[in-house]
Design a protein around this motif. Structure first.
Motif, PDB file in Angstrom:
ATOM      1  N   ALA A  41      24.474  17.355  13.437  1.00  0.00           N
ATOM      2  CA  ALA A  41      23.685  16.297  12.795  1.00  0.00           C
ATOM      3  C   ALA A  41      22.240  16.310  13.281  1.00  0.00           C
ATOM      4  N   VAL A  42      22.048  16.502  14.580  1.00  0.00           N
ATOM      5  CA  VAL A  42      20.694  16.585  15.131  1.00  0.00           C
ATOM      6  C   VAL A  42      19.981  17.815  14.574  1.00  0.00           C
ATOM      7  N   GLY A  43      20.720  18.912  14.404  1.00  0.00           N
ATOM      8  CA  GLY A  43      20.138  20.111  13.810  1.00  0.00           C
ATOM      9  C   GLY A  43      19.655  19.859  12.390  1.00  0.00           C
ATOM     10  N   VAL A  44      20.449  19.132  11.613  1.00  0.00           N
ATOM     11  CA  VAL A  44      20.050  18.786  10.246  1.00  0.00           C
ATOM     12  C   VAL A  44      18.758  17.965  10.264  1.00  0.00           C
ATOM     13  N   ALA A  45      18.697  16.977  11.165  1.00  0.00           N
ATOM     14  CA  ALA A  45      17.486  16.157  11.279  1.00  0.00           C
ATOM     15  C   ALA A  45      16.289  17.012  11.686  1.00  0.00           C
ATOM     16  N   GLY A  46      16.526  18.000  12.530  1.00  0.00           N
ATOM     17  CA  GLY A  46      15.452  18.912  12.913  1.00  0.00           C
ATOM     18  C   GLY A  46      14.938  19.709  11.730  1.00  0.00           C
ATOM     19  N   GLY A  47      15.854  20.149  10.868  1.00  0.00           N
ATOM     20  CA  GLY A  47      15.442  20.851   9.659  1.00  0.00           C
ATOM     21  C   GLY A  47      14.617  19.960   8.749  1.00  0.00           C
ATOM     22  N   VAL A 109      28.606  23.612  21.027  1.00  0.00           N
ATOM     23  CA  VAL A 109      27.553  22.667  20.670  1.00  0.00           C
ATOM     24  C   VAL A 109      26.290  23.385  20.227  1.00  0.00           C
ATOM     25  N   GLY A 110      25.881  24.421  20.971  1.00  0.00           N
ATOM     26  CA  GLY A 110      24.675  25.149  20.606  1.00  0.00           C
ATOM     27  C   GLY A 110      24.781  25.776  19.235  1.00  0.00           C
ATOM     28  N   ARG A 111      25.942  26.333  18.942  1.00  0.00           N
ATOM     29  CA  ARG A 111      26.149  26.955  17.630  1.00  0.00           C
ATOM     30  C   ARG A 111      26.103  25.907  16.528  1.00  0.00           C
ATOM     31  N   ALA A 112      26.698  24.743  16.784  1.00  0.00           N
ATOM     32  CA  ALA A 112      26.696  23.670  15.792  1.00  0.00           C
ATOM     33  C   ALA A 112      25.275  23.172  15.528  1.00  0.00           C
ATOM     34  N   LEU A 113      24.491  23.052  16.596  1.00  0.00           N
ATOM     35  CA  LEU A 113      23.096  22.636  16.458  1.00  0.00           C
ATOM     36  C   LEU A 113      22.330  23.633  15.593  1.00  0.00           C
ATOM     37  N   ARG A 114      22.526  24.914  15.858  1.00  0.00           N
ATOM     38  CA  ARG A 114      21.841  25.957  15.112  1.00  0.00           C
ATOM     39  C   ARG A 114      22.271  25.963  13.646  1.00  0.00           C
ATOM     40  N   GLN A 115      23.569  25.802  13.403  1.00  0.00           N
ATOM     41  CA  GLN A 115      24.055  25.811  12.025  1.00  0.00           C
ATOM     42  C   GLN A 115      23.500  24.638  11.233  1.00  0.00           C
ATOM     43  N   GLY A 116      23.471  23.461  11.838  1.00  0.00           N
ATOM     44  CA  GLY A 116      22.910  22.302  11.151  1.00  0.00           C
ATOM     45  C   GLY A 116      21.447  22.492  10.814  1.00  0.00           C
TER      46      GLY A 116
END
Length: 209
Positions: A41-47, A109-116
């Protein structure tokens, strides 16, 4: 708070909550663990932060004005989303006892962040959306850059509220969702949705439109 800002919050909330690749990636990550879901979710917000920053800087207009760059983004986004979908479908087809990315005990977690992040930042529709949406809520006589920054911040804040909430809700339902048969079904559905989205993103540039 002015009326246009209130209206924008409503529009932005609907845009953020609309099911799509971001939602699907967060759900898939949350099946692994709450931490993975929140990281995605944080990754999506970063995008979204990247897209809104580009819109504020006017670079999105350049991207749209140069067809080759926009087509390259379409292809990259489609390939990545399709890749995520194929991964999920492969996991859904595995044997019951075999660990898969969505059901493994240890969250990546790192992979999930990157995928998002990548699922959102490679979405070619986002620059068009932000470039066409944000100016509609900048009143005449108001400084454009500060106002656009405010609107962009609203979008990112809504994403930071909505997608972690989705991750937490999926985690709360984890006892049921992580049953082998249910997990494979959910993973198959999310994988199919991602694959379909990826093919949709690829169809236009590969067709030469």
């Amino acid at each position: 708070m002015d009326g246009q800002l209130i209206a924008f919050i409503g529009v932005a909330a609907g845009m953020v909550a609309m099911p799509g690749a971001d939602f699907t990636v967060v759900v898939r990550s949350a099946l692994a663990s709450r931490r993975a879901g929140v990281a995605s979710a944080v990754g999506v917000a970063g995008g979204l932060l990247v897209h809104t920053a580009l819109a504020v800087a006017g670079l999105a207009a350049v991207l749209i004005a140069v067809p080759a760059l926009y087509r390259a983004l379409q292809i990259a986004g489609g390939v990545y989303v399709l890749h995520l979908g194929v991964q999920a479908l492969r996991g859904a087809l595995r044997a019951t006892g075999e660990a898969s990315p969505a059901t493994a005990g240890e969250a990546r977690v790192g992979r999930a962040l990157r995928q998002g992040f990548l699922a959102n930042v490679l979405n070619p529709k986002a620059p068009v959306l932000f470039l066409s949406l944000l100016p509609q809520f900048v009143p005449d006589g108001v400084a454009v850059v500060p106002r656009t920054l405010l609107l962009a911040s609203v979008v990112v804040l809504l994403a930071l509220l909505w997608f972690p909430l989705v991750a937490v809700l999926v985690d709360r339902l984890g006892h049921w969702l992580r049953r082998p048969r249910t997990a494979r079904t959910v993973q198959g559905v999310t994988g199919g949705a991602l694959a379909a989205l990826g093919l949709t993103l690829l169809s236009a540039p590969l067709a030469g439109n």
